[in-house]
Design a protein around this motif. Sequence first.
Motif, PDB file in Angstrom:
ATOM      1  N   VAL A  98       0.547 -27.530  33.457  1.00 50.23           N
ATOM      2  CA  VAL A  98       1.441 -28.647  33.751  1.00 50.23           C
ATOM      3  C   VAL A  98       0.697 -29.976  33.895  1.00 50.23           C
ATOM      4  O   VAL A  98       1.073 -30.973  33.265  1.00 50.23           O
ATOM      5  CB  VAL A  98       2.266 -28.347  35.022  1.00 50.23           C
ATOM      6  N   ARG A 129       6.449 -36.872  33.559  1.00 53.51           N
ATOM      7  CA  ARG A 129       6.751 -35.825  34.542  1.00 53.51           C
ATOM      8  C   ARG A 129       8.120 -35.213  34.271  1.00 53.51           C
ATOM      9  O   ARG A 129       8.293 -33.997  34.316  1.00 53.51           O
ATOM     10  CB  ARG A 129       6.695 -36.411  35.951  1.00 53.51           C
ATOM     11  N   GLY A 168      12.530 -31.981  26.187  1.00 54.69           N
ATOM     12  CA  GLY A 168      11.294 -32.136  26.940  1.00 54.69           C
ATOM     13  C   GLY A 168      10.264 -32.942  26.156  1.00 54.69           C
ATOM     14  O   GLY A 168      10.576 -33.942  25.513  1.00 54.69           O
ATOM     15  N   VAL A 169       9.038 -32.466  26.186  1.00 52.89           N
ATOM     16  CA  VAL A 169       7.916 -33.165  25.540  1.00 52.89           C
ATOM     17  C   VAL A 169       8.140 -33.316  24.038  1.00 52.89           C
ATOM     18  O   VAL A 169       7.609 -34.235  23.422  1.00 52.89           O
ATOM     19  CB  VAL A 169       6.591 -32.435  25.849  1.00 52.89           C
ATOM     20  N   LEU A 179      -0.842 -31.440  30.611  1.00 54.02           N
ATOM     21  CA  LEU A 179       0.222 -31.817  29.684  1.00 54.02           C
ATOM     22  C   LEU A 179       0.928 -33.084  30.159  1.00 54.02           C
ATOM     23  O   LEU A 179       1.220 -33.984  29.363  1.00 54.02           O
ATOM     24  CB  LEU A 179       1.224 -30.677  29.522  1.00 54.02           C
ATOM     25  N   THR A 180       1.161 -33.175  31.456  1.00 52.19           N
ATOM     26  CA  THR A 180       1.796 -34.371  32.017  1.00 52.19           C
ATOM     27  C   THR A 180       0.899 -35.587  31.830  1.00 52.19           C
ATOM     28  O   THR A 180       1.363 -36.660  31.418  1.00 52.19           O
ATOM     29  CB  THR A 180       2.118 -34.161  33.509  1.00 52.19           C
ATOM     30  N   THR A 233       0.860 -36.598  28.095  1.00 50.95           N
ATOM     31  CA  THR A 233       2.115 -37.250  27.719  1.00 50.95           C
ATOM     32  C   THR A 233       2.182 -38.655  28.301  1.00 50.95           C
ATOM     33  O   THR A 233       2.571 -39.615  27.618  1.00 50.95           O
ATOM     34  CB  THR A 233       3.310 -36.398  28.191  1.00 50.95           C
ATOM     35  N   VAL A 289       8.059 -33.032  31.006  1.00 54.79           N
ATOM     36  CA  VAL A 289       7.409 -31.733  31.254  1.00 54.79           C
ATOM     37  C   VAL A 289       8.302 -30.857  32.129  1.00 54.79           C
ATOM     38  O   VAL A 289       8.463 -29.658  31.855  1.00 54.79           O
ATOM     39  CB  VAL A 289       6.010 -31.935  31.880  1.00 54.79           C
ATOM     40  N   ASP A 319      10.918 -29.266  30.053  1.00 49.94           N
ATOM     41  CA  ASP A 319      10.367 -28.103  29.344  1.00 49.94           C
ATOM     42  C   ASP A 319      10.268 -26.905  30.278  1.00 49.94           C
ATOM     43  O   ASP A 319      10.583 -25.778  29.890  1.00 49.94           O
ATOM     44  CB  ASP A 319       8.981 -28.415  28.772  1.00 49.94           C
TER      45      ASP A 319
END
Length: 97
Positions: A8, A34, A48-49, A11-12, A15, A37, A40
């Motif tokens: 998480v 946030r 999501g992303v 990835l956050t 992004t 993610v 997702d």
Amino acid sequence: MTEVRYPVEPLTRFTSDLLAAAGMEGGKAQTVARLLVLTDMLGRHTHGVALCPLYLDQLEKGLMTPHGEPECPALWCCSQRPPISPNGSFPVLSPHL
């Protein structure tokens, strides 16, 4: 098809960095990242992303503002305590607030 999972936090951060590099203000980029993610994580992968390339394109073309504040047309979403449904689980929109 094997599902690929990413941690998480990285990835956050990734992004958020993409959105910030496209011109979105830092705090807003972090918030949007946030929420993408989180979406997702809730299993709504189409919202999501996966939307990040669309957001980046819209930022580049000036179709999405990189700054500003959200507008709140409904009175209930601006109150400190939103109304709760009778079972206590979902907010309800009532014209009689």
